[in-house]
Design a protein around this motif. Sequence first.
Motif, PDB file in Angstrom:
ATOM      1  N   GLY A 176      -4.149  18.438   3.237  1.00  0.00           N
ATOM      2  CA  GLY A 176      -4.349  18.471   1.894  1.00  0.00           C
ATOM      3  C   GLY A 176      -5.730  19.219   1.402  1.00  0.00           C
ATOM      4  N   PRO A 177      -5.996  19.350   0.107  1.00  0.00           N
ATOM      5  CA  PRO A 177      -7.172  20.368  -0.152  1.00  0.00           C
ATOM      6  C   PRO A 177      -8.321  19.541   0.488  1.00  0.00           C
ATOM      7  N   ILE A 178      -9.111  20.647   0.666  1.00  0.00           N
ATOM      8  CA  ILE A 178     -10.597  20.225   1.318  1.00  0.00           C
ATOM      9  C   ILE A 178     -11.516  20.521   0.076  1.00  0.00           C
ATOM     10  N   THR A 179     -12.461  19.256  -0.120  1.00  0.00           N
ATOM     11  CA  THR A 179     -13.654  19.493  -0.666  1.00  0.00           C
ATOM     12  C   THR A 179     -14.932  19.453  -0.089  1.00  0.00           C
ATOM     13  N   ILE A 180     -15.802  20.467  -0.298  1.00  0.00           N
ATOM     14  CA  ILE A 180     -17.007  20.369   0.529  1.00  0.00           C
ATOM     15  C   ILE A 180     -18.173  20.508  -0.693  1.00  0.00           C
ATOM     16  N   ALA A 181     -19.086  19.500  -0.621  1.00  0.00           N
ATOM     17  CA  ALA A 181     -20.222  19.352  -1.403  1.00  0.00           C
ATOM     18  C   ALA A 181     -21.646  19.451  -0.440  1.00  0.00           C
ATOM     19  N   VAL A 182     -22.500  20.421  -0.599  1.00  0.00           N
ATOM     20  CA  VAL A 182     -23.706  20.441   0.255  1.00  0.00           C
ATOM     21  C   VAL A 182     -24.985  20.209  -0.591  1.00  0.00           C
ATOM     22  N   ALA A 183     -25.622  19.066  -0.118  1.00  0.00           N
ATOM     23  CA  ALA A 183     -26.993  18.932  -0.871  1.00  0.00           C
ATOM     24  C   ALA A 183     -28.033  19.679  -0.188  1.00  0.00           C
ATOM     25  N   GLY A 184     -28.512  20.777  -0.621  1.00  0.00           N
ATOM     26  CA  GLY A 184     -29.383  21.625   0.029  1.00  0.00           C
ATOM     27  C   GLY A 184     -28.890  23.207   0.168  1.00  0.00           C
ATOM     28  N   ASN A 185     -29.265  23.803   1.031  1.00  0.00           N
ATOM     29  CA  ASN A 185     -29.212  25.374   0.870  1.00  0.00           C
ATOM     30  C   ASN A 185     -28.107  25.379   2.294  1.00  0.00           C
ATOM     31  N   VAL A 186     -27.520  26.771   2.297  1.00  0.00           N
ATOM     32  CA  VAL A 186     -26.501  27.201   3.296  1.00  0.00           C
ATOM     33  C   VAL A 186     -26.771  28.405   3.631  1.00  0.00           C
ATOM     34  N   GLU A 187     -26.698  28.706   4.880  1.00  0.00           N
ATOM     35  CA  GLU A 187     -26.816  30.070   5.352  1.00  0.00           C
ATOM     36  C   GLU A 187     -25.758  30.819   5.149  1.00  0.00           C
ATOM     37  N   THR A 188     -24.546  30.499   5.610  1.00  0.00           N
ATOM     38  CA  THR A 188     -23.053  31.020   5.336  1.00  0.00           C
ATOM     39  C   THR A 188     -22.188  29.920   5.197  1.00  0.00           C
ATOM     40  N   LEU A 189     -21.189  30.325   4.644  1.00  0.00           N
ATOM     41  CA  LEU A 189     -19.958  29.188   4.478  1.00  0.00           C
ATOM     42  C   LEU A 189     -18.845  30.339   4.333  1.00  0.00           C
ATOM     43  N   ASP A 190     -17.962  29.965   5.200  1.00  0.00           N
ATOM     44  CA  ASP A 190     -16.617  30.826   5.339  1.00  0.00           C
ATOM     45  C   ASP A 190     -15.534  29.910   5.323  1.00  0.00           C
ATOM     46  N   LEU A 191     -14.982  29.616   4.251  1.00  0.00           N
ATOM     47  CA  LEU A 191     -13.464  28.746   3.993  1.00  0.00           C
ATOM     48  C   LEU A 191     -12.381  29.383   3.603  1.00  0.00           C
ATOM     49  N   VAL A 192     -11.248  28.919   4.433  1.00  0.00           N
ATOM     50  CA  VAL A 192      -9.909  29.518   4.012  1.00  0.00           C
ATOM     51  C   VAL A 192      -9.354  29.099   2.799  1.00  0.00           C
ATOM     52  N   SER A 193      -9.662  27.651   2.365  1.00  0.00           N
ATOM     53  CA  SER A 193      -9.195  27.304   1.066  1.00  0.00           C
ATOM     54  C   SER A 193      -9.825  25.763   0.693  1.00  0.00           C
ATOM     55  N   GLY A 194     -10.200  25.626  -0.373  1.00  0.00           N
ATOM     56  CA  GLY A 194     -10.947  24.487  -0.774  1.00  0.00           C
ATOM     57  C   GLY A 194     -12.027  24.683  -1.981  1.00  0.00           C
ATOM     58  N   LYS A 195     -12.554  23.677  -2.381  1.00  0.00           N
ATOM     59  CA  LYS A 195     -13.441  23.613  -3.603  1.00  0.00           C
ATOM     60  C   LYS A 195     -14.769  23.595  -2.789  1.00  0.00           C
ATOM     61  N   VAL A 196     -15.873  24.384  -3.118  1.00  0.00           N
ATOM     62  CA  VAL A 196     -17.142  24.462  -2.500  1.00  0.00           C
ATOM     63  C   VAL A 196     -18.262  24.122  -3.866  1.00  0.00           C
ATOM     64  N   GLU A 197     -19.067  23.216  -3.326  1.00  0.00           N
ATOM     65  CA  GLU A 197     -20.114  23.022  -4.465  1.00  0.00           C
ATOM     66  C   GLU A 197     -21.562  22.880  -3.481  1.00  0.00           C
ATOM     67  N   ILE A 198     -22.479  23.615  -4.152  1.00  0.00           N
ATOM     68  CA  ILE A 198     -23.712  23.666  -3.135  1.00  0.00           C
ATOM     69  C   ILE A 198     -24.769  23.557  -4.261  1.00  0.00           C
ATOM     70  N   SER A 199     -25.354  22.409  -3.698  1.00  0.00           N
ATOM     71  CA  SER A 199     -26.557  22.094  -5.050  1.00  0.00           C
ATOM     72  C   SER A 199     -27.764  23.071  -4.720  1.00  0.00           C
ATOM     73  N   GLY A 200     -27.892  23.881  -3.850  1.00  0.00           N
ATOM     74  CA  GLY A 200     -28.919  24.756  -3.537  1.00  0.00           C
ATOM     75  C   GLY A 200     -28.527  25.703  -3.640  1.00  0.00           C
ATOM     76  N   ASN A 201     -29.187  27.064  -2.746  1.00  0.00           N
ATOM     77  CA  ASN A 201     -28.835  28.210  -2.617  1.00  0.00           C
ATOM     78  C   ASN A 201     -28.136  28.521  -1.250  1.00  0.00           C
ATOM     79  N   ALA A 202     -27.503  29.872  -1.330  1.00  0.00           N
ATOM     80  CA  ALA A 202     -26.628  30.501  -0.121  1.00  0.00           C
ATOM     81  C   ALA A 202     -27.233  31.689   0.220  1.00  0.00           C
ATOM     82  N   GLY A 203     -26.840  32.064   1.417  1.00  0.00           N
ATOM     83  CA  GLY A 203     -26.978  33.264   2.092  1.00  0.00           C
ATOM     84  C   GLY A 203     -25.597  34.133   1.820  1.00  0.00           C
ATOM     85  N   THR A 204     -24.502  33.575   2.135  1.00  0.00           N
ATOM     86  CA  THR A 204     -23.402  34.296   1.572  1.00  0.00           C
ATOM     87  C   THR A 204     -21.956  33.262   1.711  1.00  0.00           C
TER      88      THR A 204
END
Length: 116
Positions: free
Chosen positions: A44-72
């Motif tokens: 089923g659907p993937i939900t991702i929540a990050v508390a903090g920063n992400v350097e890279t995130l590459d996802l095929v499908s799903g909802k992404v919430e990042i509370s901080g900043n991201a590289g790409t």
Amino acid sequence: MKINLSQGSRITINGVEYSGRNVTITNGRVTVDGKEQEPALQRGPITIAVAGNVETLDLVSGKVEISGNAGTVSSASGDIQCGNVAGNAETLSGDIHCHAIGNNATSMSGNIIMKG
């Protein structure tokens, strides 16, 4: 799916929190820093929540919430929400909600909304 987290960031995938810097999901199996995690993800659907920063995130499908900043950040199908993105933010099918994007933001069938 591949995610490289900044030090001190936490990730929650479908309600389960994981600790580590390098996270992958392959065929429903979550691997963190080279160690396979239990249990496997349900279909089923993937939900991702990050508390903090992400350097890279590459996802095929799903909802992404990042509370901080991201590289790409990229997702083939799904919405992206985050603070600032230093590089590119892209999704083929979904909305992008970010404060600022350093390079390009693209969505084939969604909206790009700059929060500010």
